[in-house]
Design an enzyme around this catalytic site. Structure first.
Site, PDB file in Angstrom:
ATOM      1  N   ARG A  25       0.817  -1.220   0.000  1.00  0.00           N
ATOM      2  CA  ARG A  25       0.000   0.000   0.000  1.00  0.00           C
ATOM      3  C   ARG A  25       0.849   1.267   0.000  1.00  0.00           C
ATOM      4  O   ARG A  25       0.525   2.233   0.682  1.00  0.00           O
ATOM      5  CB  ARG A  25      -0.881   0.074   1.245  1.00  0.00           C
ATOM      6  CG  ARG A  25      -2.063  -0.809   1.263  1.00  0.00           C
ATOM      7  CD  ARG A  25      -3.219  -0.229   0.456  1.00  0.00           C
ATOM      8  NE  ARG A  25      -4.259  -1.229   0.416  1.00  0.00           N
ATOM      9  CZ  ARG A  25      -5.253  -1.307   1.295  1.00  0.00           C
ATOM     10  NH1 ARG A  25      -5.407  -0.367   2.180  1.00  0.00           N
ATOM     11  NH2 ARG A  25      -6.098  -2.273   1.243  1.00  0.00           N
ATOM     12  N   ARG A  29      -3.396   7.084   0.796  1.00  0.00           N
ATOM     13  CA  ARG A  29      -3.825   8.367   1.363  1.00  0.00           C
ATOM     14  C   ARG A  29      -2.822   9.045   2.280  1.00  0.00           C
ATOM     15  O   ARG A  29      -2.950  10.224   2.564  1.00  0.00           O
ATOM     16  CB  ARG A  29      -5.152   8.171   2.112  1.00  0.00           C
ATOM     17  CG  ARG A  29      -6.330   8.077   1.177  1.00  0.00           C
ATOM     18  CD  ARG A  29      -7.557   7.564   1.881  1.00  0.00           C
ATOM     19  NE  ARG A  29      -7.310   6.185   2.299  1.00  0.00           N
ATOM     20  CZ  ARG A  29      -8.191   5.443   2.971  1.00  0.00           C
ATOM     21  NH1 ARG A  29      -9.343   5.943   3.312  1.00  0.00           N
ATOM     22  NH2 ARG A  29      -7.897   4.213   3.307  1.00  0.00           N
ATOM     23  N   ARG A  38      -6.453  12.044  -6.196  1.00  0.00           N
ATOM     24  CA  ARG A  38      -7.671  11.320  -5.857  1.00  0.00           C
ATOM     25  C   ARG A  38      -8.871  12.248  -5.635  1.00  0.00           C
ATOM     26  O   ARG A  38     -10.027  11.816  -5.715  1.00  0.00           O
ATOM     27  CB  ARG A  38      -7.361  10.507  -4.585  1.00  0.00           C
ATOM     28  CG  ARG A  38      -8.445   9.793  -3.875  1.00  0.00           C
ATOM     29  CD  ARG A  38      -8.913   8.559  -4.640  1.00  0.00           C
ATOM     30  NE  ARG A  38     -10.329   8.395  -4.402  1.00  0.00           N
ATOM     31  CZ  ARG A  38     -10.846   7.833  -3.322  1.00  0.00           C
ATOM     32  NH1 ARG A  38     -10.077   7.298  -2.431  1.00  0.00           N
ATOM     33  NH2 ARG A  38     -12.156   7.766  -3.169  1.00  0.00           N
ATOM     34  N   ASP A  74      -7.060  -2.603  -7.016  1.00  0.00           N
ATOM     35  CA  ASP A  74      -7.520  -3.234  -5.785  1.00  0.00           C
ATOM     36  C   ASP A  74      -7.783  -4.706  -6.060  1.00  0.00           C
ATOM     37  O   ASP A  74      -8.073  -5.082  -7.205  1.00  0.00           O
ATOM     38  CB  ASP A  74      -8.791  -2.565  -5.253  1.00  0.00           C
ATOM     39  CG  ASP A  74      -9.080  -3.021  -3.835  1.00  0.00           C
ATOM     40  OD1 ASP A  74      -8.468  -2.478  -2.894  1.00  0.00           O
ATOM     41  OD2 ASP A  74      -9.881  -3.969  -3.658  1.00  0.00           O
ATOM     42  N   TYR A 150     -15.072 -11.582   0.852  1.00  0.00           N
ATOM     43  CA  TYR A 150     -15.850 -10.363   0.566  1.00  0.00           C
ATOM     44  C   TYR A 150     -17.134 -10.684  -0.197  1.00  0.00           C
ATOM     45  O   TYR A 150     -18.187 -10.098   0.055  1.00  0.00           O
ATOM     46  CB  TYR A 150     -15.010  -9.362  -0.235  1.00  0.00           C
ATOM     47  CG  TYR A 150     -13.973  -8.663   0.610  1.00  0.00           C
ATOM     48  CD1 TYR A 150     -14.355  -7.782   1.629  1.00  0.00           C
ATOM     49  CD2 TYR A 150     -12.616  -8.877   0.418  1.00  0.00           C
ATOM     50  CE1 TYR A 150     -13.409  -7.142   2.409  1.00  0.00           C
ATOM     51  CE2 TYR A 150     -11.659  -8.235   1.191  1.00  0.00           C
ATOM     52  CZ  TYR A 150     -12.061  -7.373   2.192  1.00  0.00           C
ATOM     53  OH  TYR A 150     -11.132  -6.744   2.975  1.00  0.00           O
TER      54      TYR A 150
END
Ligand code: CP3
Length: 344
Positions: A25, A29, A38, A74, A150
């Site tokens: 990652r 952010r 973004r 992702d 998921y």
């Protein structure tokens, strides 16, 4: 030794001058430059926007000097090509969780190159940007068990009890789903290698929720099948299992070239157990990047020492960077890795 050579040799257990360094990652952010690109763009739109995705993939290399670039995307993205409807808030949320044989059957089997063509365009452009600097390009996929988690649960969860209920009550349904996802993952990763990925990482974030026996029954055969069907002569395979200390022996049996360990495992002991059977990646706690730079540098030296019994080492965190990870901590981690010398 150039960064591509260093990375490939470390993954394959051949001698290197020092371990290569990148961070899971690493595009995210915590970087103000990422937040700027973004701004106002929904996460999935970012994943489909080739120009933006290429830009944020390159940021950690250009700004912080990491020695590998990972595709910005992702783990859920290839499922879009199968007709799965999903959103991010901030983790994946499914419009309709999948619980029955009919719902598994309804997943469209599709060549990922047709289902999500932008992923491969991002890789091709990244490879062109990186080839001159000899920075290796990493592709990745979510492992079938984590994708199934998921799909069945519908979102992230502490216990994934709906997933486990399916496992214990309707094993045939989960088995069919995993088989479908295994075919997808093999096709997806081989297509990434074809498009320029030089190393691929398989993320099994939730497999560590299983007991050792269930992991052997449900997860290990899937990892073995993927490892056997990937074009690993062209791109070594890194296997990441989060919270997997209790399944390390089964991870070793997967056949992956590199085992990516989280911070709950002690590197020295894990490296001794793995020995010449695989290389290791990891495993500093991402939160430890909040420490002063000299402590981070000391941990990097300790990790590199501790990893020596394994056949190779890629310096990384035990899990991904967090939104509040200090940029200075990432910089200290990368600088300390680059200051390491050859094994004494
Ligand atoms: O490593 C990289 O820099 C490449 C990009 C990458 C992302 N997700 C981008 C992302 C990778 C390799 C992933 C993998 C991923 N995605 C995993 C496996 C690794 C792990 O963390 O265990 C998992 C479980 C997911 C699912 C997922 N996606 C979650 C749980 C979340 C929310 C968590 C969070 O960080 O808020 C996401 C969203 C996501 N994926 C973001 C990024 C940069 C944050 C989205 C944003 O910018 O708002």
């Amino acid at each position: 030794m150039d960064p591509t050579e260093r990375m490939l040799r470390a993954c394959r257990g051949e001698p290197v001058d020092r371990p290569p360094v990148w961070l899971m990652r690493q595009a995210g952010r915590y970087l103000p430059e990422y937040r700027r690109v973004r701004e106002g763009v929904p996460f999935l739109a970012m994943c489909r926007d080739v120009e933006r995705a290429v830009e944020v993939s390159l940021q950690p290399w250009r700004l912080l000097g990491v020695e590998a670039v990972i595709l910005f995307s992702d783990i859920m993205v290839p499922l879009l090509g199968m007709g799965v409807e999903l959103d991010f808030a901030p983790g994946p949320v499914l419009a309709r969780p999948l619980r029955s044989a009919a719902e598994v059957d309804a997943l469209r089997p599709v060549d990922p190159r047709d289902g999500v063509p932008y992923v491969f365009e991002i890789l091709r452009q990244l490879r062109r940007e990186l080839v001159g600097a000899r920075i290796p390009l990493l592709g990745f996929a979510g492992a079938p068990f984590t994708l199934a988690a998921y799909l069945v649960e519908g979102r992230g969860s502490r216990h994934f009890s709906a997933l486990k209920r399916l496992m214990y009550r309707e094993p045939a349904v989960l088995r069919a789903l995993l088989a479908r996802l295994t075919d997808l993952t093999v096709a997806y990763l081989n297509a990434q290698i074809e498009a320029g990925a030089q190393v691929v990482q398989l993320f099994d974030t939730w497999a560590g929720l299983l007991s050792p026996a269930d992991y052997r029954a449900w997860v290990l055969p899937v990892h073995r099948e993927i490892a056997a069907k990937l074009d690993r002569a062209r791109a070594p395979l890194i296997l990441y299992v989060n919270d997997g200390a209790h399944v390390l022996d089964a991870m070793i049996e997967s056949g992956a070239d590199v085992l990516s360990l989280d911070h709950r495992l002690e590197m020295a002991e894990a490296a001794r157990r793995i020995g010449r059977r695989a290389s290791v990646q990891g495993n500093l706690d991402p939160c430890a990047l909040a420490a002063p730079p000299e402590r981070i540098a000391a941990w990097v030296r300790e990790l590199a020492d501790a990893a020596r019994p394994a056949r190779g080492h890629v310096l990384n965190l035990g899990h991904g960077c967090l939104p509040d990870t200090p940029v200075e901590g990432v910089r200290a981690f990368v600088e300390a890795a680059k200051a390491l010398g050859p094994a004494a």
